[in-house]
Write an enzyme that holds these catalytic residues in place. Structure first.
Site, PDB file in Angstrom:
ATOM      1  N   LYS A  13      20.572   5.681   2.205  1.00  0.00           N
ATOM      2  CA  LYS A  13      20.873   6.037   3.598  1.00  0.00           C
ATOM      3  C   LYS A  13      21.523   4.882   4.357  1.00  0.00           C
ATOM      4  CE  LYS A  13      17.304   9.597   3.756  1.00  0.00           C
ATOM      5  NZ  LYS A  13      17.156   9.605   2.286  1.00  0.00           N
ATOM      6  N   ILE A  51       4.714  -7.624   9.193  1.00  0.00           N
ATOM      7  CA  ILE A  51       5.919  -8.425   8.934  1.00  0.00           C
ATOM      8  C   ILE A  51       6.681  -8.740  10.224  1.00  0.00           C
ATOM      9  CG2 ILE A  51       6.192  -7.586   6.574  1.00  0.00           C
ATOM     10  CD1 ILE A  51       8.421  -5.738   7.614  1.00  0.00           C
ATOM     11  N   VAL A  62      12.714   9.313  -3.725  1.00  0.00           N
ATOM     12  CA  VAL A  62      11.792   9.265  -4.856  1.00  0.00           C
ATOM     13  C   VAL A  62      10.838  10.441  -4.757  1.00  0.00           C
ATOM     14  CG1 VAL A  62      11.918   6.810  -5.352  1.00  0.00           C
ATOM     15  CG2 VAL A  62      10.362   7.610  -3.589  1.00  0.00           C
ATOM     16  N   GLU A 101      20.231  13.336   9.928  1.00  0.00           N
ATOM     17  CA  GLU A 101      20.428  13.718   8.531  1.00  0.00           C
ATOM     18  C   GLU A 101      21.888  14.090   8.266  1.00  0.00           C
ATOM     19  OE1 GLU A 101      16.323  15.527   6.746  1.00  0.00           O
ATOM     20  OE2 GLU A 101      17.620  16.903   7.814  1.00  0.00           O
ATOM     21  N   GLY A 116       7.594  12.514  -4.824  1.00  0.00           N
ATOM     22  CA  GLY A 116       6.162  12.313  -4.658  1.00  0.00           C
ATOM     23  C   GLY A 116       5.766  11.241  -3.683  1.00  0.00           C
ATOM     24  N   ILE A 150       6.244   3.060  -2.944  1.00  0.00           N
ATOM     25  CA  ILE A 150       7.017   2.130  -3.773  1.00  0.00           C
ATOM     26  C   ILE A 150       6.248   0.834  -3.976  1.00  0.00           C
ATOM     27  CG2 ILE A 150       9.133   0.766  -3.916  1.00  0.00           C
ATOM     28  CD1 ILE A 150       9.629   3.680  -4.420  1.00  0.00           C
ATOM     29  N   SER A 193      16.049  -1.262  -0.707  1.00  0.00           N
ATOM     30  CA  SER A 193      16.876  -0.609   0.300  1.00  0.00           C
ATOM     31  C   SER A 193      16.983   0.890   0.012  1.00  0.00           C
ATOM     32  CB  SER A 193      18.257  -1.261   0.350  1.00  0.00           C
ATOM     33  OG  SER A 193      19.000  -0.787   1.463  1.00  0.00           O
ATOM     34  N   GLY A 203       0.792  -1.221   0.000  1.00  0.00           N
ATOM     35  CA  GLY A 203       0.000   0.000   0.000  1.00  0.00           C
ATOM     36  C   GLY A 203       0.825   1.273   0.000  1.00  0.00           C
ATOM     37  N   ALA A 218       9.158  -4.430   0.227  1.00  0.00           N
ATOM     38  CA  ALA A 218       9.186  -2.965   0.259  1.00  0.00           C
ATOM     39  C   ALA A 218       8.674  -2.406   1.578  1.00  0.00           C
ATOM     40  CB  ALA A 218       8.346  -2.406  -0.893  1.00  0.00           C
TER      41      ALA A 218
END
Length: 606
Positions: A406, A339, A444, A539, A446, A290, A403, A287, A360
């Site tokens: 990062k 999971i 990615v 970050e 959006g 990706i 993956s 859902g 994913a």
């Protein structure tokens, strides 16, 4: 004035025109008032024509049309309606009357009726358009590209649906086209003339009609147009031109993806079909951004059954409904499962025996995982372990881990947990019949929680747009592009690889924010302020795709590379994972310390 009232007035005007056309025809035929015997026929002709012409025009919808938007087809219908009404009236009057209606009177009646009925509608249309516009308020527009696509766009713009635009001409980089005309519009120059043309013609909008030009060049053109302060629209791609779909609806606003200048991915369709077609395929995190795109693209290769596994019922329901609509004959199985639940994962694998797994499902939000490191470990590490172990136990043929960049020299909990997941998958590959692979890529565009939707929401609120640091850069890729390469990597995997996707040139986040503000029709720092908030916990300014030890080797696919596999002791890894599992219930500092022991390159940023 109500529409019905307007149509009633138009009907009465048509009746007056019919009577005037007949009476004037008799007047000119006899060069004065008609003789007494013809006067009765004239009034009879008028009465019959009022009924039959009125019915004919009503039948052809002449009083249901919005004449201010009339085109050639509406005018043709009007001519047919008037002619049929005239013919029936002429025949009926001739039959009812004591003598035949003179043919010269009938012809003159038709000519006058067509001229006046059509003329009234044309005048109405002109008046309404002028009332709507007053001074010419149409948007001065340039078409960039004087080729086949540009020609089709110009033709579309001459339709009524684009009445609010005024085409001033074309611009094209081919000098042999300069000073020529197409559809009555001049080719005014090339890209170097763009700023001058925008100023001289007061251009407000440019439509880029270059569907076959490499995207890197389109990106350059978009930047040139943005520098001129105009609104930019674009024709999406060459497929629309080939399939004849160039229309107003195909013209869209330029988006951030267009600025990346990345050419389409070339896919080995046969290789992908060989390992996905007619197979049972499981996608975890189905859902998510990706995961859902993986579902769409995998479904196009006609698997035997597609298993949609996710923790959130709403997102799984949404992607299931979308796929059932797009692929009505395919078998889909929505599975609500976590999971982290080992027993539930074994139930799923035992029941469906998936032959291909795309994993994913993951926690990916860096600042949130810094505050919740135990949850990151449970999901990204032990969740991956559960799915990967089940793939081994139940004979899955291929397992592909999605993956992140990062995971390279990680400074965040999220990155470190993804690196541990990679390590576990690599270690499992050494003793399993399943071919395990990891695919590593950057941000990615959006995806939920990514920077683009956040910027758009801030712009919609009127700003400010918040950027962490003016020097921060990131690799970016569109979701369909990333997923296509993930599936492609699975096709070429021999087991144990970490595939690295070619992300192109890194993008400065500040420039991304500025471009997005301009694409939204505002000027950065003037209309929409930009504030710098400082780097968040976990970050770093620059992301990497490889460690120094991994190196990279090419594959036969120009956009996919392989990092050199590391030698990972499964026993040592299992021992460290047990330690990590024991400290999960402890505090965040204990979890982070255990991660640091497991991932030597992990460096916490204060």
């Amino acid at each position: 004035m109500a529409v019905k009232k307007k149509m009633a007035i138009l009907f009465l005007v048509d009746l007056v025109i019919i009577w005037f056309s007949i009476c004037s025809a008799y007047f000119f035929r006899f060069e004065g008032p008609a003789p007494e015997q013809y006067t009765n026929q004239m009034f009879l002709y008028c009465a019959i024509s009022s009924v039959l012409c009125g019915l004919s025009m009503a039948y052809f919808g002449m009083y249901r049309k919005m004449w201010q938007y009339a085109s050639v087809s509406e005018m043709f219908s009007m001519c047919v309606a008037v002619t049929i009404g005239w013919g029936l009236s002429f025949l009926a009057t001739t039959i009812v009357s004591d003598f035949r209606v003179p043919l010269s009177i009938a012809v003159r009646t038709l000519e006058t009726s067509l001229l006046l009925v059509g003329g009234i509608r044309v005048i109405w249309r002109v008046i309404r358009l002028r009332q709507g516009k007053g001074v010419d308020q149409r948007i001065p527009t340039l078409i960039y590209g004087a080729g086949d696509c540009g020609s089709l766009v110009a033709r579309e713009f001459k339709g009524q649906s684009m009445d609010d635009h005024k085409l001033v001409g074309f611009i094209d980089d081919a000098q042999n086209k300069h000073n020529l005309t197409m559809h009555g519009l001049p080719v005014l120059g090339g890209r170097t003339d763009l700023p001058t043309l925008v100023e001289v013609f007061k251009v407000k909008e440019i439509i880029i009609a270059l569907p076959s030009v490499p995207r890197s060049q389109v990106s350059e053109i978009i930047n040139l147009c943005m520098a001129c302060g105009v609104k930019i629209k674009i024709i999406p791609g060459i497929n629309d031109l080939i399939k004849g779909r160039i229309s107003v609806s195909a013209i869209r606003n330029v988006d951030v993806e267009d600025l990346l200048g990345r050419d389409p991915v070339h896919t080995d369709l046969q290789g992908i079909a060989d390992y996905v077609h007619n197979k049972v395929v499981l996608i975890t995190g189905a859902g998510g951004s990706i995961g859902s795109e993986l579902c769409r693209q995998v479904a196009s290769f006609a698997p035997d059954k597609l298993l949609l596994l996710g923790h959130g019922e709403n997102s799984i329901y949404t992607i299931e409904m979308e796929l059932k609509h797009k692929f009505p004959g395919m078998l889909f199985e929505p599975i609500i499962a976590d999971i982290q639940d080992r027993r539930r994962m074994e139930e799923v694998f035992d029941a469906y025996r998936p032959q291909v797994v795309f994993h994913a499902a993951a926690h990916k939000h860096v600042p949130l995982m810094e505050k919740n490191p135990a949850e990151a470990v449970k999901n990204n590490v032990f969740g991956t372990q559960n799915v990967a172990d089940c793939a081994d136990k139940f004979g899955t043929e291929r397992f592909v881990l999605v993956s992140s960049d990062k995971a390279v020299n990680p400074t965040s909990v999220m990155g470190a947990t993804k690196r541990i997941a990679e390590m576990y998958v690599q270690s499992l590959n050494a003793s399993s019949r399943t071919k395990y692979a990891s695919v590593r890529f950057g941000n990615v565009l959006g995806s939920r929680g990514s920077v683009i939707p956040a910027f758009k929401a801030q712009i919609a609120r009127g700003g400010p747009v918040t950027v962490t640091d003016p020097q921060m850069v990131r690799y970016f890729m569109t979701i369909p592009e990333a997923v296509q390469l993930v599936i492609q990597a699975g096709a070429i995997s021999q087991g144990g690889e970490i595939f690295i996707l070619d992300m192109g040139e890194p993008v400065q986040i500040l420039k991304l924010a500025e471009d997005l503000i301009r694409l939204s029709g505002y000027e950065p720092y003037i209309d929409i302020p930009i504030h710098f908030t400082g780097i968040r916990e976990g970050e770093k300014l620059f992301e990497e795709l490889l460690t120094a030890e991994e190196g990279a080797t090419k594959t036969h696919h120009e956009r996919i590379y392989i990092g050199k596999p590391e030698v990972i002791s499964r026993e040592d890894l299992a021992r460290e994972l047990n330690k990590l599992n024991r400290v999960i219930a402890g505090g965040a500092d204990d979890v982070k310390e255990a991660i640091e022991q497991l991932v030597p390159l992990y460096e916490q940023v204060s």
